[in-house]
Design a protein around this motif. Structure first.
Motif, mmCIF file in Angstrom:
data_model
loop_
_atom_site.group_PDB
_atom_site.id
_atom_site.type_symbol
_atom_site.label_atom_id
_atom_site.label_comp_id
_atom_site.label_asym_id
_atom_site.label_seq_id
_atom_site.Cartn_x
_atom_site.Cartn_y
_atom_site.Cartn_z
ATOM 1 N N GLU A 64 -4.061 -7.788 0.848
ATOM 2 C CA GLU A 64 -5.394 -7.364 0.449
ATOM 3 C C GLU A 64 -5.488 -7.203 -1.062
ATOM 4 N N TYR A 65 -4.436 -6.656 -1.661
ATOM 5 C CA TYR A 65 -4.433 -6.466 -3.113
ATOM 6 C C TYR A 65 -4.511 -7.807 -3.834
ATOM 7 N N VAL A 66 -3.693 -8.757 -3.394
ATOM 8 C CA VAL A 66 -3.696 -10.082 -4.022
ATOM 9 C C VAL A 66 -5.036 -10.779 -3.823
ATOM 10 N N LYS A 141 -12.463 -3.918 -5.686
ATOM 11 C CA LYS A 141 -11.553 -2.880 -6.174
ATOM 12 C C LYS A 141 -10.214 -3.093 -5.470
ATOM 13 N N PRO A 142 -9.292 -3.844 -6.092
ATOM 14 C CA PRO A 142 -8.044 -4.240 -5.433
ATOM 15 C C PRO A 142 -7.208 -3.076 -4.915
ATOM 16 N N LEU A 147 -4.931 0.112 -0.510
ATOM 17 C CA LEU A 147 -4.587 1.403 0.088
ATOM 18 C C LEU A 147 -5.313 1.613 1.410
ATOM 19 N N ALA A 148 -6.592 1.242 1.448
ATOM 20 C CA ALA A 148 -7.362 1.390 2.679
ATOM 21 C C ALA A 148 -6.795 0.510 3.782
ATOM 22 N N SER A 149 -6.433 -0.718 3.415
ATOM 23 C CA SER A 149 -5.906 -1.653 4.397
ATOM 24 C C SER A 149 -4.554 -1.192 4.945
ATOM 25 N N GLY A 150 -3.642 -0.799 4.046
ATOM 26 C CA GLY A 150 -2.326 -0.341 4.478
ATOM 27 C C GLY A 150 -2.393 0.933 5.304
#
Length: 229
Positions: A64-66, A141-142, A147-150
């Motif tokens: 998600e961050y990437v 907002k990466p 954080l939300a995904s994890g």
């Protein structure tokens, strides 16, 4: 006077949270079911569920961050190009903005007036919203998304993990599937409620595809035919 409720501003974090929770439930359950179908003891099932939970959470957060960072990079680059064009050829950009409003139904005179006023107020903001489709609600907002995904993956995946800890071995596959379906239904219902969409439709959709995924995984585990002890 009661104002209408809109949910577009929730789309970014809600998408990541729902995806993470559903994937946590489905992935962890599917792994546990696949191992349970080929195992006569509890330890391999617990280990598989725990490994799937940890690996899945880290994978979701990193992915998600990437992904969101790439989206952010594209938007920043587009805004940079737009700012340069506004500095070098403001008249052309003004006409371009006016044409956008004409296509939306304004006459040529009014569209030019609107474009002129918005350009005076904040030219880059006007072009970002109306030409590029970038606004503060959809701004990526990466770190928040990661954080939300994890975290949501863990919140979903920990549920089938607990089932693998306490469910009777002879009913493990059935209880994993049953509890996962309930968890998915709750997740789909909450997501639909928060997003302002149809709750029943959201529940049916996630339960249908979740059943297919878990069924295929259980079949693979059964056909594998290796009984671990």
């Amino acid at each position: 006077m009661e104002f209408e409720k809109h949910y577009t501003n929730r789309s970014g974090w809600l998408r990541a949270a729902v995806l993470g929770a559903n994937d946590g439930i489905l992935s962890t359950t599917s792994i546990a079911i696949g191992v349970a179908a080929a195992s006569t003891t509890r330890s391999p099932i617990i280990l598989a569920a725990l490994a799937g939970l940890v690996a899945g959470a880290l994978s979701m957060a990193a992915g998600e961050y990437v992904s969101v960072s790439s989206q952010s990079d594209i938007e920043i680059a587009d805004l940079g190009r737009e700012k340069k064009e506004l500095d070098t050829m403001p008249d052309i950009e003004l006409k371009e903005l006016a044409k956008i409003y004409q296509k939306r139904g304004l006459d040529s005179e009014l569209s030019m007036q609107v474009a002129t006023q918005l350009t005076k107020h904040n030219a880059l903001e006007a072009h970002a919203k109306d030409e590029l489709g970038i606004n503060e609600f959809s701004q990526p907002k990466p770190l928040v998304a990661a954080l939300a995904s994890g975290a949501s993956f863990v919140s979903g995946g920990v549920l089938p993990f607990f089932v693998s800890l306490f469910a009777p071995l002879n009913l493990m596959v059935y209880l994993l599937y049953g509890f996962a379906t309930v968890f998915l239904a709750l997740s789909g219902g909450v997501a639909a409620k928060v997003g302002g969409s149809d709750i029943f439709k959201g529940i049916i959709r996630i339960c249908f595809w979740g059943t297919i995924a878990m069924g295929i995984t259980a079949l693979v585990g059964h056909l594998f035919g290796v009984k671990t002890g």
